[in-house]
Design an enzyme around this catalytic site. Structure first.
Site, mmCIF file in Angstrom:
data_model
loop_
_atom_site.group_PDB
_atom_site.id
_atom_site.type_symbol
_atom_site.label_atom_id
_atom_site.label_comp_id
_atom_site.label_asym_id
_atom_site.label_seq_id
_atom_site.Cartn_x
_atom_site.Cartn_y
_atom_site.Cartn_z
ATOM 1 N N ARG A 87 9.660 50.617 59.002
ATOM 2 C CA ARG A 87 10.327 49.846 60.044
ATOM 3 C C ARG A 87 9.724 50.063 61.413
ATOM 4 O O ARG A 87 9.816 49.199 62.290
ATOM 5 C CB ARG A 87 11.812 50.195 60.072
ATOM 6 C CG ARG A 87 12.602 49.583 58.934
ATOM 7 C CD ARG A 87 13.987 50.165 58.823
ATOM 8 N NE ARG A 87 14.736 50.072 60.068
ATOM 9 C CZ ARG A 87 15.935 50.632 60.264
ATOM 10 N NH1 ARG A 87 16.488 51.347 59.277
ATOM 11 N NH2 ARG A 87 16.565 50.504 61.407
ATOM 12 N N LYS A 105 11.767 55.220 58.969
ATOM 13 C CA LYS A 105 12.168 54.823 60.313
ATOM 14 C C LYS A 105 12.328 56.054 61.194
ATOM 15 O O LYS A 105 13.066 56.963 60.850
ATOM 16 C CB LYS A 105 13.468 54.021 60.246
ATOM 17 C CG LYS A 105 14.125 53.705 61.580
ATOM 18 C CD LYS A 105 15.345 54.581 61.780
ATOM 19 C CE LYS A 105 16.011 54.268 63.105
ATOM 20 N NZ LYS A 105 17.142 55.203 63.370
ATOM 21 N N HIS A 117 9.098 57.149 45.487
ATOM 22 C CA HIS A 117 9.907 56.201 44.715
ATOM 23 C C HIS A 117 11.302 56.031 45.308
ATOM 24 O O HIS A 117 12.112 56.954 45.281
ATOM 25 C CB HIS A 117 10.092 56.687 43.267
ATOM 26 C CG HIS A 117 8.828 57.062 42.565
ATOM 27 N ND1 HIS A 117 7.891 56.144 42.149
ATOM 28 C CD2 HIS A 117 8.340 58.272 42.219
ATOM 29 C CE1 HIS A 117 6.893 56.759 41.557
ATOM 30 N NE2 HIS A 117 7.133 58.057 41.595
ATOM 31 N N TYR A 120 14.806 56.629 51.128
ATOM 32 C CA TYR A 120 15.041 56.257 52.521
ATOM 33 C C TYR A 120 14.911 57.514 53.359
ATOM 34 O O TYR A 120 15.600 58.517 53.108
ATOM 35 C CB TYR A 120 16.423 55.641 52.746
ATOM 36 C CG TYR A 120 16.705 55.459 54.226
ATOM 37 C CD1 TYR A 120 15.996 54.519 54.966
ATOM 38 C CD2 TYR A 120 17.622 56.269 54.887
ATOM 39 C CE1 TYR A 120 16.200 54.378 56.325
ATOM 40 C CE2 TYR A 120 17.841 56.129 56.251
ATOM 41 C CZ TYR A 120 17.128 55.177 56.969
ATOM 42 O OH TYR A 120 17.328 55.040 58.321
ATOM 43 N N ALA A 134 12.448 60.865 43.122
ATOM 44 C CA ALA A 134 12.857 59.462 43.046
ATOM 45 C C ALA A 134 14.327 59.307 43.404
ATOM 46 O O ALA A 134 15.191 60.027 42.906
ATOM 47 C CB ALA A 134 12.609 58.924 41.639
ATOM 48 N N ASN A 140 21.401 59.487 57.770
ATOM 49 C CA ASN A 140 21.126 59.847 59.159
ATOM 50 C C ASN A 140 22.259 59.554 60.138
ATOM 51 O O ASN A 140 22.126 59.819 61.330
ATOM 52 C CB ASN A 140 19.841 59.167 59.646
ATOM 53 C CG ASN A 140 19.926 57.654 59.588
ATOM 54 O OD1 ASN A 140 20.698 57.085 58.818
ATOM 55 N ND2 ASN A 140 19.115 56.986 60.385
#
Length: 223
Positions: A87, A105, A117, A120, A134, A140
């Site tokens: 991002r 991000k 895999h 985030y 994975a 966050n």
């Protein structure tokens, strides 16, 4: 769990930036500006500026379906696989793997990090050769949107940050489908069991089986 205890700064282009802080989460707010400054100083013989404020090393491999948002740096011999979604505000080091359907991000990934895999990783710093299995993710933002705290036993540190995922020291292994809750700090060389829900400080060189069951790899008292 200061920066000097978590990381070998020889393995990131952000060494000078991180040296300005005691604790890693203090660096999260300035990652974007740091990337812009580092990016503009990169050797043009080694890096291609593929779009505004996006620099990719000429030995890196980026799949055509991957998205690289600005600002972003992709280091040497790193592989960004299909459908990765960067991002922005992502410094990805040398020899890293950013896999399919992975989202990054506001992060610093040291050299050799693998997020291969369905991961985030947001508002986080991952140390040298750390690996997220994975489906493991960093959470966050707290559910009540209050500022994130870091808890180490009975000690509670107010960070003042509304967005703070996790800090992984060098050589940390996070098991598949684990959730690292806001304000998680994991010491160097520690393993997290699969399906774990982790929060607070996890000591270095340990194995996290649950919050009530953390064992040391080496039989010695904590420093």
């Amino acid at each position: 769990m200061k920066i000097s205890q978590l990381f070998d700064l020889n393995y990131t282009a952000a060494a000078d930036y991180l040296n300005g802080f005691d604790y890693a989460w203090e660096a999260l707010g300035g990652i974007k500006q740091a990337i812009l400054e580092i990016g503009n100083s990169l050797d043009k013989n080694e890096y291609s500026q593929v779009s505004k404020d996006v620099w990719v090393h000429k030995t890196a491999t980026v799949a055509p379906t991957a998205f690289l948002g600005a600002p972003c740096i992709i280091g040497a011999n790193t592989e960004v696989r299909h459908c990765a979604f960067i991002r922005g505000s992502a410094l990805v080091g040398k020899g890293c793997v950013v896999g399919n359907s992975v989202e990054l991000k506001n992060v610093i990934l040291f050299d050799g990090v693998q997020v291969p895999h369905y991961n985030y990783v947001g508002d986080s710093i991952l140390g040298h050769k750390s690996h997220m299995g994975a489906g493991s993710i960093t959470s966050n933002v707290k559910s009540d949107k209050s500022p994130v705290t870091v808890r180490d036993g009975k000690t509670c540190i107010q960070t003042g940050l509304k967005k703070f995922g996790a800090i992984l020291g060098d050589f940390v292994e996070v098991g598949c489908n684990s959730v690292l809750n806001p304000g998680t700090v994991i010491g160097r060389g520690t393993n997290i069991y699969p399906l774990s829900s982790v929060r607070g400080v996890v000591p270095a060189n340990s194995i996290y089986k649950s919050a009530q069951n953390i064992v040391y790899k080496i039989d010695k008292q904590r420093d």
